[in-house]
Design a protein around this motif. Structure first.
Motif, PDB file in Angstrom:
ATOM      1  N   PRO A 227      40.967  19.533  28.369  1.00  0.00           N
ATOM      2  CA  PRO A 227      39.532  19.493  28.066  1.00  0.00           C
ATOM      3  C   PRO A 227      38.809  18.262  28.601  1.00  0.00           C
ATOM      4  CG  PRO A 227      40.807  18.866  26.139  1.00  0.00           C
ATOM      5  CD  PRO A 227      41.795  19.341  27.161  1.00  0.00           C
ATOM      6  N   GLU A 228      39.557  17.259  29.047  1.00  0.00           N
ATOM      7  CA  GLU A 228      38.936  15.999  29.454  1.00  0.00           C
ATOM      8  C   GLU A 228      39.041  15.728  30.945  1.00  0.00           C
ATOM      9  OE1 GLU A 228      39.153  11.253  28.159  1.00  0.00           O
ATOM     10  OE2 GLU A 228      40.714  12.667  27.515  1.00  0.00           O
ATOM     11  N   HIS A 229      40.191  16.029  31.536  1.00  0.00           N
ATOM     12  CA  HIS A 229      40.456  15.639  32.921  1.00  0.00           C
ATOM     13  C   HIS A 229      40.533  16.875  33.824  1.00  0.00           C
ATOM     14  CE1 HIS A 229      41.172  11.531  31.636  1.00  0.00           C
ATOM     15  NE2 HIS A 229      41.970  11.991  30.693  1.00  0.00           N
ATOM     16  N   GLU A 230      39.578  16.980  34.719  1.00  0.00           N
ATOM     17  CA  GLU A 230      39.509  18.127  35.616  1.00  0.00           C
ATOM     18  C   GLU A 230      40.758  18.209  36.495  1.00  0.00           C
ATOM     19  OE1 GLU A 230      36.463  20.066  38.958  1.00  0.00           O
ATOM     20  OE2 GLU A 230      35.973  18.162  37.968  1.00  0.00           O
ATOM     21  N   PRO A 293      36.689   8.619  29.757  1.00  0.00           N
ATOM     22  CA  PRO A 293      35.566   9.565  29.811  1.00  0.00           C
ATOM     23  C   PRO A 293      35.147  10.118  28.453  1.00  0.00           C
ATOM     24  CG  PRO A 293      37.180  10.051  31.533  1.00  0.00           C
ATOM     25  CD  PRO A 293      37.795   9.011  30.658  1.00  0.00           C
ATOM     26  N   ALA A 294      36.119  10.500  27.624  1.00  0.00           N
ATOM     27  CA  ALA A 294      35.780  11.118  26.340  1.00  0.00           C
ATOM     28  C   ALA A 294      35.773  10.118  25.192  1.00  0.00           C
ATOM     29  CB  ALA A 294      36.770  12.249  26.037  1.00  0.00           C
ATOM     30  N   GLY A 295      36.144   8.898  25.460  1.00  0.00           N
ATOM     31  CA  GLY A 295      36.177   7.880  24.419  1.00  0.00           C
ATOM     32  C   GLY A 295      37.470   7.930  23.628  1.00  0.00           C
ATOM     33  N   GLU A 296      38.020   6.764  23.382  1.00  0.00           N
ATOM     34  CA  GLU A 296      39.243   6.673  22.586  1.00  0.00           C
ATOM     35  C   GLU A 296      39.066   5.635  21.490  1.00  0.00           C
ATOM     36  OE1 GLU A 296      42.739   5.805  24.814  1.00  0.00           O
ATOM     37  OE2 GLU A 296      42.565   7.567  26.097  1.00  0.00           O
ATOM     38  N   PRO A 297      39.531   5.939  20.280  1.00  0.00           N
ATOM     39  CA  PRO A 297      39.507   4.922  19.228  1.00  0.00           C
ATOM     40  C   PRO A 297      40.545   3.854  19.516  1.00  0.00           C
ATOM     41  CG  PRO A 297      40.673   6.865  18.469  1.00  0.00           C
ATOM     42  CD  PRO A 297      40.108   7.210  19.815  1.00  0.00           C
ATOM     43  N   SER A 298      40.340   2.677  18.957  1.00  0.00           N
ATOM     44  CA  SER A 298      41.318   1.605  19.090  1.00  0.00           C
ATOM     45  C   SER A 298      42.487   1.853  18.148  1.00  0.00           C
ATOM     46  CB  SER A 298      40.670   0.262  18.752  1.00  0.00           C
ATOM     47  OG  SER A 298      40.361   0.209  17.357  1.00  0.00           O
ATOM     48  N   LEU A 299      43.547   1.094  18.323  1.00  0.00           N
ATOM     49  CA  LEU A 299      44.685   1.204  17.411  1.00  0.00           C
ATOM     50  C   LEU A 299      44.264   0.833  15.995  1.00  0.00           C
ATOM     51  CD1 LEU A 299      47.713   1.840  17.233  1.00  0.00           C
ATOM     52  CD2 LEU A 299      48.173  -0.588  17.652  1.00  0.00           C
ATOM     53  N   SER A 300      43.385  -0.143  15.856  1.00  0.00           N
ATOM     54  CA  SER A 300      42.876  -0.520  14.531  1.00  0.00           C
ATOM     55  C   SER A 300      42.108   0.624  13.888  1.00  0.00           C
ATOM     56  CB  SER A 300      41.956  -1.741  14.637  1.00  0.00           C
ATOM     57  OG  SER A 300      42.681  -2.906  14.871  1.00  0.00           O
ATOM     58  N   GLU A 301      41.277   1.274  14.668  1.00  0.00           N
ATOM     59  CA  GLU A 301      40.476   2.373  14.121  1.00  0.00           C
ATOM     60  C   GLU A 301      41.352   3.554  13.713  1.00  0.00           C
ATOM     61  OE1 GLU A 301      36.285   1.672  16.533  1.00  0.00           O
ATOM     62  OE2 GLU A 301      37.985   2.568  17.574  1.00  0.00           O
TER      63      GLU A 301
END
Length: 488
Positions: A227-230, A293-301
């Protein structure tokens, strides 16, 4: 003296530090230790943080970098877990190797038994065909014990959640690379469930409450587009969409997310059962997350969200959190990303500390193995840890008349064939710089040295001294099941 201090600070790019009363600091530390009283109640919750490849040299360099990034003295700085009251050392050899891989070392931490390198949660006599839920060689993990006791369970990793260390939470395989069914030899695919499938079909209790990290491709069929990487697709050969199966099995609380927006929308109060897969393979390094591209949370989050969700279970929880990409950056000979991921790992521990009651939560921070990172060359205090070794007066030169970095590797891709290049005009603090190495190899290797253990909470005082790595499991299990042990 003042001029020297200011010059040193100018070279380092750090503010000059006032004189320190080392004796007073030591007396305060002694008073703190004298006042410590071990906590001996049952641990309602257990959180084990595994910094994959977090050697002592990595922790030291990350401590200095963390301080320098914040504009304070790095050498006297402390990472979050370095403030824990109890510390020890863990011996990391596997049953068959002086220098082990993550599968055997993480198995020791999670099951209390050493095994052969490359194996996950199976006994050392397991054969390639010895697999499946009825195989007699399975080693019970601490997460399985927690599930049996009615606790919530979860795992968080910046690596693929089917990778060696996170897989020890739930999987049992004689070969760590069997992450998806296309990795399993054709003749064994039916009888030997792959690691991704084992996560979905995990029979312990009511299954994992959450799993967050990378590894999306192993859960999607080969004809399903990512869904993220063509241009990227799943890699499962059996046609199963394990993400859909997770949601179906979990029922009305089931949730599958793959981007930042969906992650942020998760409501912990509703106790969702979450499968979060943010990349087809490993998640981004912390230094590169902003470009995803789709955003990633940090390890803390992810850690915060996991604790919020798992804490809705009144019986308590077990959680493994892995800083998985510290290891990968070391293998690439790239200290910048290894250390910035180690700093992110420290922040995740700090986040966990802020969200739990230390009287009822045992937190253990350790590593599965070390790496060949070295800190050397007599640089002055305050010198940039990622920079060239220097005194307040000048760069330090090697015998060949050229400068060198404070950080280096004993082996790895940073080695050169022939004359060593001159680093005088090279930006050695760039995030893509590979530290120079002694022995050339395509990938830097693990080391066999002991790794640190840091512990806080119920029965944390059991994790001191030099111990076998598999002992860590037994200390954690004792803390989690203390009332049962006391009744025997």
């Amino acid at each position: 003296m003042l001029t020297t201090l200011l010059l040193s600070a100018a070279i380092a790019g750090q503010p000059a530090e006032p004189p320190q009363d080392y004796a007073a600091d030591a007396r305060a530390a002694l008073s703190d230790r004298l006042a410590r009283i071990p906590v001996t109640g049952r641990a309602k919750n257990v959180i084990v943080f595994v910094g994959d490849g977090l050697s002592i040299s990595t922790a030291t360099a990350a401590r200095i970098l963390d301080g320098q990034l914040r504009g304070v003295d790095g050498e006297s700085n402390a990472l979050s877990f370095e403030k824990f009251p109890y510390t020890g050392l863990s011996k990391t050899y596997s049953h068959d190797f002086q220098v082990s891989d993550s599968a055997a070392t993480a198995t020791a931490i999670m099951t209390g038994s050493k095994t052969r390198s490359g194996m996950i949660n199976v006994t050392l006599d397991a054969q390639p065909s010895d697999c499946g839920p009825d195989a007699p060689n399975r080693l019970q993990s601490l997460a399985e014990i927690a599930e049996t006791a009615g606790k919530a369970t979860g795992l968080v990793s910046t690596a693929r959640i089917t990778h060696a260390t996170p897989a020890t939470v739930y999987a049992h395989v004689p070969e760590r690379d069997w992450e998806s069914d296309d990795d399993v030899p054709e003749g064994l695919r039916e009888s030997c469930p792959d690691i991704a499938r084992q996560l979905i079909e995990w029979p312990a209790g009511d299954g994992l409450e959450l799993a967050m990290g990378g590894g999306r491709a192993g859960f999607l069929p080969e004809d399903m587009a990512d869904p993220e990487h063509e241009g990227e697709f799943g890699n499962r050969l059996d046609g199963r969409d394990l993400t859909a199966e997770w949601v179906e099995k979990a029922g009305e609380n089931g949730a599958y997310v793959w981007n930042r927006e969906q992650f942020d929308a998760l409501d912990a109060a509703g106790a969702p059962r979450v499968l979060a897969l943010f990349e087809p393979s490993h998640m981004q390094y912390d230094a590169d997350r902003a470009d995803d591209p789709a955003g990633e949370p940090s390890l803390s989050e992810m850690t915060a969200k996991a604790i919020d969700i798992l804490s809705t279970d009144e019986d308590g929880f077990f959680l493994m959190v892995e800083g998985g990409r510290i290891d990968h950056a070391h293998h690439a000979g790239n200290a910048y990303r290894a250390l910035t991921d180690a700093v992110a790992f420290s922040k995740a521990v700090e986040t966990a500390l802020s969200k739990v009651d230390p009287a009822e939560t045992l937190i253990v921070v350790t590593a599965d193995h070390g790496h060949t990172l070295t800190i050397s060359g007599y640089p002055a205090r305050g010198n940039p840890i990622l920079g060239l070794a220097a005194t307040p007066a000048a760069l330090i030169k090697a015998q060949d008349g050229k400068p060198y970095t404070t950080l280096g590797y004993a082996n790895g891709p940073g080695a050169v064939d022939g004359e060593r290049p001159d680093l005088s005009d090279v930006d050695v603090r760039d995030k893509d710089f590979r530290q120079q190495a002694l022995v050339p190899s395509g990938s830097e290797t693990h080391t066999g040295d002991d790794v640190p253990i840091y512990a806080k909470g119920p029965w944390a005082h059991l994790l001191t001294g030099v111990v076998e790595q598999n002992y860590i499991f037994h200390a954690m299990r004792h803390a989690m099941t203390y009332e049962e042990n006391a009744a025997e």
